[in-house]
Scaffold this motif. Structure first.
Motif, PDB file in Angstrom:
ATOM      1  N   PRO A  42     -10.487  -9.479  -3.760  1.00 18.86           N
ATOM      2  CA  PRO A  42      -9.817  -9.699  -2.479  1.00 18.86           C
ATOM      3  C   PRO A  42     -10.835  -9.772  -1.346  1.00 18.86           C
ATOM      4  CG  PRO A  42      -9.680  -7.401  -3.092  1.00 18.86           C
ATOM      5  CD  PRO A  42     -10.335  -8.100  -4.247  1.00 18.86           C
ATOM      6  N   PRO A  43     -10.448 -10.302  -0.193  1.00 20.16           N
ATOM      7  CA  PRO A  43     -11.362 -10.318   0.948  1.00 20.16           C
ATOM      8  C   PRO A  43     -11.750  -8.896   1.352  1.00 20.16           C
ATOM      9  CG  PRO A  43      -9.450 -11.724   1.343  1.00 20.16           C
ATOM     10  CD  PRO A  43      -9.154 -10.924   0.113  1.00 20.16           C
ATOM     11  N   ALA A  44     -12.907  -8.777   1.972  1.00 15.93           N
ATOM     12  CA  ALA A  44     -13.340  -7.476   2.463  1.00 15.93           C
ATOM     13  C   ALA A  44     -12.387  -6.978   3.539  1.00 15.93           C
ATOM     14  CB  ALA A  44     -14.759  -7.580   3.018  1.00 15.93           C
ATOM     15  N   VAL A  45     -12.209  -5.675   3.622  1.00 16.86           N
ATOM     16  CA  VAL A  45     -11.349  -5.082   4.643  1.00 16.86           C
ATOM     17  C   VAL A  45     -12.043  -5.215   6.001  1.00 16.86           C
ATOM     18  CG1 VAL A  45     -10.208  -2.975   5.425  1.00 16.86           C
ATOM     19  CG2 VAL A  45     -10.384  -3.467   2.968  1.00 16.86           C
ATOM     20  N   ASP A  46     -11.335  -5.760   6.973  1.00 18.71           N
ATOM     21  CA  ASP A  46     -11.867  -5.927   8.327  1.00 18.71           C
ATOM     22  C   ASP A  46     -11.640  -4.645   9.123  1.00 18.71           C
ATOM     23  OD1 ASP A  46     -12.786  -6.965  10.772  1.00 18.71           O
ATOM     24  OD2 ASP A  46     -10.790  -7.724  11.281  1.00 18.71           O
ATOM     25  N   ARG A  47     -12.709  -3.954   9.442  1.00 17.37           N
ATOM     26  CA  ARG A  47     -12.569  -2.661  10.105  1.00 17.37           C
ATOM     27  C   ARG A  47     -11.875  -2.777  11.453  1.00 17.37           C
ATOM     28  NH1 ARG A  47     -14.279   1.067  13.565  1.00 17.37           N
ATOM     29  NH2 ARG A  47     -14.441   3.218  12.801  1.00 17.37           N
ATOM     30  N   ASP A  48     -12.165  -3.825  12.211  1.00 22.47           N
ATOM     31  CA  ASP A  48     -11.614  -3.932  13.566  1.00 22.47           C
ATOM     32  C   ASP A  48     -10.090  -3.990  13.563  1.00 22.47           C
ATOM     33  OD1 ASP A  48     -14.143  -3.866  14.616  1.00 22.47           O
ATOM     34  OD2 ASP A  48     -14.331  -6.054  14.816  1.00 22.47           O
ATOM     35  N   SER A  49      -9.518  -4.627  12.535  1.00 21.10           N
ATOM     36  CA  SER A  49      -8.060  -4.770  12.488  1.00 21.10           C
ATOM     37  C   SER A  49      -7.392  -3.752  11.576  1.00 21.10           C
ATOM     38  CB  SER A  49      -7.693  -6.182  12.020  1.00 21.10           C
ATOM     39  OG  SER A  49      -8.179  -6.414  10.707  1.00 21.10           O
ATOM     40  N   ASP A  50      -8.160  -2.795  11.049  1.00 21.76           N
ATOM     41  CA  ASP A  50      -7.650  -1.842  10.067  1.00 21.76           C
ATOM     42  C   ASP A  50      -7.176  -0.558  10.753  1.00 21.76           C
ATOM     43  OD1 ASP A  50      -7.120  -0.243   7.893  1.00 21.76           O
ATOM     44  OD2 ASP A  50      -9.210  -0.061   7.250  1.00 21.76           O
ATOM     45  N   PRO A  51      -5.864  -0.312  10.815  1.00 20.69           N
ATOM     46  CA  PRO A  51      -5.389   0.922  11.457  1.00 20.69           C
ATOM     47  C   PRO A  51      -5.694   2.174  10.649  1.00 20.69           C
ATOM     48  CG  PRO A  51      -3.551  -0.234  10.454  1.00 20.69           C
ATOM     49  CD  PRO A  51      -4.749  -1.142  10.338  1.00 20.69           C
ATOM     50  N   PHE A  52      -6.053   2.011   9.366  1.00 21.61           N
ATOM     51  CA  PHE A  52      -6.349   3.169   8.529  1.00 21.61           C
ATOM     52  C   PHE A  52      -7.829   3.534   8.521  1.00 21.61           C
ATOM     53  CE2 PHE A  52      -2.507   1.984   5.641  1.00 21.61           C
ATOM     54  CZ  PHE A  52      -1.642   2.460   6.613  1.00 21.61           C
ATOM     55  N   ALA A  53      -8.655   2.758   9.222  1.00 18.46           N
ATOM     56  CA  ALA A  53     -10.084   3.054   9.251  1.00 18.46           C
ATOM     57  C   ALA A  53     -10.351   4.338  10.024  1.00 18.46           C
ATOM     58  CB  ALA A  53     -10.842   1.895   9.898  1.00 18.46           C
ATOM     59  N   GLU A  54     -11.352   5.088   9.577  1.00 17.34           N
ATOM     60  CA  GLU A  54     -11.742   6.286  10.308  1.00 17.34           C
ATOM     61  C   GLU A  54     -12.195   5.895  11.708  1.00 17.34           C
ATOM     62  OE1 GLU A  54     -14.234  10.367   9.381  1.00 17.34           O
ATOM     63  OE2 GLU A  54     -14.949   8.455   8.534  1.00 17.34           O
ATOM     64  N   GLY A  55     -11.710   6.633  12.694  1.00 15.17           N
ATOM     65  CA  GLY A  55     -11.957   6.295  14.087  1.00 15.17           C
ATOM     66  C   GLY A  55     -10.802   5.564  14.739  1.00 15.17           C
ATOM     67  N   HIS A  56      -9.834   5.127  13.927  1.00 20.70           N
ATOM     68  CA  HIS A  56      -8.647   4.441  14.442  1.00 20.70           C
ATOM     69  C   HIS A  56      -7.403   5.319  14.302  1.00 20.70           C
ATOM     70  CE1 HIS A  56     -10.594   0.196  13.729  1.00 20.70           C
ATOM     71  NE2 HIS A  56     -11.193   0.900  14.682  1.00 20.70           N
ATOM     72  N   GLU A  57      -7.577   6.617  14.357  1.00 23.19           N
ATOM     73  CA  GLU A  57      -6.463   7.534  14.155  1.00 23.19           C
ATOM     74  C   GLU A  57      -5.358   7.345  15.192  1.00 23.19           C
ATOM     75  OE1 GLU A  57      -9.886   8.868  11.957  1.00 23.19           O
ATOM     76  OE2 GLU A  57      -9.666   8.450  14.114  1.00 23.19           O
ATOM     77  N   ASP A  58      -5.729   6.816  16.366  1.00 24.58           N
ATOM     78  CA  ASP A  58      -4.728   6.600  17.416  1.00 24.58           C
ATOM     79  C   ASP A  58      -3.847   5.381  17.144  1.00 24.58           C
ATOM     80  OD1 ASP A  58      -6.829   4.819  17.757  1.00 24.58           O
ATOM     81  OD2 ASP A  58      -6.724   4.859  19.949  1.00 24.58           O
ATOM     82  N   ARG A  59      -4.156   4.634  16.079  1.00 23.79           N
ATOM     83  CA  ARG A  59      -3.361   3.446  15.757  1.00 23.79           C
ATOM     84  C   ARG A  59      -2.241   3.742  14.762  1.00 23.79           C
ATOM     85  NH1 ARG A  59      -7.751  -1.508  15.058  1.00 23.79           N
ATOM     86  NH2 ARG A  59      -9.143  -0.921  16.781  1.00 23.79           N
ATOM     87  N   THR A  60      -2.131   4.985  14.326  1.00 17.65           N
ATOM     88  CA  THR A  60      -1.068   5.373  13.406  1.00 17.65           C
ATOM     89  C   THR A  60      -0.176   6.407  14.086  1.00 17.65           C
ATOM     90  OG1 THR A  60      -2.219   7.269  12.428  1.00 17.65           O
ATOM     91  CG2 THR A  60      -2.686   5.091  11.484  1.00 17.65           C
ATOM     92  N   PRO A  61       1.010   6.662  13.548  1.00 21.07           N
ATOM     93  CA  PRO A  61       1.793   7.794  14.042  1.00 21.07           C
ATOM     94  C   PRO A  61       1.019   9.092  13.830  1.00 21.07           C
ATOM     95  CG  PRO A  61       3.152   6.340  12.687  1.00 21.07           C
ATOM     96  CD  PRO A  61       1.740   5.881  12.520  1.00 21.07           C
ATOM     97  N   PRO A  62       1.347  10.146  14.566  1.00 16.20           N
ATOM     98  CA  PRO A  62       0.643  11.427  14.414  1.00 16.20           C
ATOM     99  C   PRO A  62       0.665  11.900  12.962  1.00 16.20           C
ATOM    100  CG  PRO A  62       2.041  11.485  16.354  1.00 16.20           C
ATOM    101  CD  PRO A  62       2.373  10.211  15.624  1.00 16.20           C
ATOM    102  N   GLU A  63      -0.479  12.373  12.479  1.00 19.88           N
ATOM    103  CA  GLU A  63      -0.596  12.715  11.070  1.00 19.88           C
ATOM    104  C   GLU A  63       0.251  13.914  10.695  1.00 19.88           C
ATOM    105  OE1 GLU A  63      -4.601  15.419  10.579  1.00 19.88           O
ATOM    106  OE2 GLU A  63      -4.876  13.286  11.023  1.00 19.88           O
ATOM    107  N   LEU A  64       0.691  13.902   9.450  1.00 13.41           N
ATOM    108  CA  LEU A  64       1.487  14.984   8.885  1.00 13.41           C
ATOM    109  C   LEU A  64       0.633  15.980   8.113  1.00 13.41           C
ATOM    110  CD1 LEU A  64       4.313  12.718   7.426  1.00 13.41           C
ATOM    111  CD2 LEU A  64       4.491  14.147   9.469  1.00 13.41           C
TER     112      LEU A  64
END
Length: 338
Positions: A42-64
């Motif tokens: 598969p294509p490489a994961v694009d960090r800039d558009s990846d909400p699950f990347a470390e450092g993008h914690e604000d792009r997901t709902p608050p963690e459980l």
């Protein structure tokens, strides 16, 4: 491209002993035009558009829940596995029930409860569990179990991993999803009934436990065995290179203490990647005892998505498998090892 995959000399109808589903194993269909199988990276994961990347914690709902080896506050960097609510949940504990219809026998509806979570398997920018180390997979699977325990009151727990868009993954970063249901789906209820009926018929036998013992004795569909689990190609495989992981000793619930088969998950996906040239699109799920199951055994199913479902499969529920499980097991044993 893999050519010359064979199977039984004539097509066979087989019944999967766990599900009761029928499959037609027709190995000669692998030789028809367009019948060859292949997997491409598969294509490489694009960090800039990846909400699950470390450092993008604000792009997901608050963690459980999260594992942070060095400590730290929620929704910050430094995690090794992280759990968040699904941003677009299929289930919600707050789901309000619809108004009852005047003809409930024809038009019944109810609230879609209980929970729908996303488990980000690792901070690494990879799309498959096979791209992680075995230790990382063990850590991720331990979190799967922990989150399943947190929803122990649910009628049915269904944990899935979809890898690549062809298998339904909307985001490429490796992750699992946990569905906590307040009902037992019909297919799982059917398995529960088959386990119970087998125990009654054999005066105490465990359906999957006995199946594993017999498969190990016969060897022809066994791919690998370790201290915790057995990896095999199911007798009634519905798709090419379908795999099943089962504990060596029967255990009803995956979420209970004991082996998880995590190292074997990594082994299975790595063997598929080596044999097919790349990790194929696939669906993986954990089957654990649902409510009301007095006799059961957990397992992990892996279904590569190397072929399309067509009108026959969709219309009948019977799958046409062009690679026999015996051939798949041999391919993965001989070509999938180190």
């Amino acid at each position: 491209m893999i050519e010359g995959l064979g199977g039984p000399p004539m097509p066979e109808v087989r019944i999967d002993p766990l599900t009761g589903f029928r499959a037609i194993v027709a190995g000669d269909r692998a030789h028809r035009p367009g019948g060859g199988l292949s997997a491409t990276p598969p294509p490489a994961v694009d960090r800039d558009s990846d909400p699950f990347a470390e450092g993008h914690e604000d792009r997901t709902p608050p963690e459980l829940y999260a594992l942070r080896p060095g400590g730290g506050a929620p929704d910050t960097v430094g995690w090794s596995v992280r759990v968040v609510p699904n941003m677009y949940p299929a289930l919600s504990d707050d789901s309000a029930g619809p108004e009852p219809d005047a003809k409930p026998d024809l038009f019944w509806a109810g609230p879609a409860r209980v929970a729908h979570e996303v488990i980000i398997n690792a901070p690494d920018l990879v799309s498959s569990l096979s791209d992680l180390t075995p230790e990382q997979v063990i850590e991720a699977v331990d979190v799967w179990r922990e989150r399943m325990r947190s929803h122990g009151d649910a009628a049915c727990l269904h944990l899935i991993v979809n890898e690549q868009p062809e298998a339904g993954a909307s985001l490429p970063h490796t992750h699992a999803q946990l569905y906590a249901l307040d009902f037992v789906p019909a297919a799982i209820a059917r398995e529960r009934e088959r386990f119970g009926a087998y125990t009654t018929r054999t005066m105490g036998g465990n359906l999957l436990g006995d199946l594993v013992q017999e498969e190990v004795r016969r060897r022809e569909r066994i791919v690998a065995i370790d201290d915790e689990a057995v990896l095999m190609a199911p007798y009634g495989s519905r798709v090419p290179f379908q795999l099943l992981i089962a504990p060596r000793t029967p255990r009803g619930r995956f979420e209970d203490d004991g082996p998880t088969g995590a190292r074997m998950v990594h082994e299975a996906l790595s063997r598929l990647a080596r044999r097919l040239g790349a990790t194929p699109p696939l669906n993986l799920w954990v089957r654990t005892a649902p409510r009301g199951a007095e006799h059961f055994c957990w397992r992990i199913d892996i279904l590569p998505r190397l072929v399309y479902l067509a009108g026959f499969e969709l219309g009948t529920g019977v799958y046409l498998n062009i690679v026999s499980p015996e051939q798949a097991a041999a391919e993965l044993r001989d070509g999938g090892g180190e």
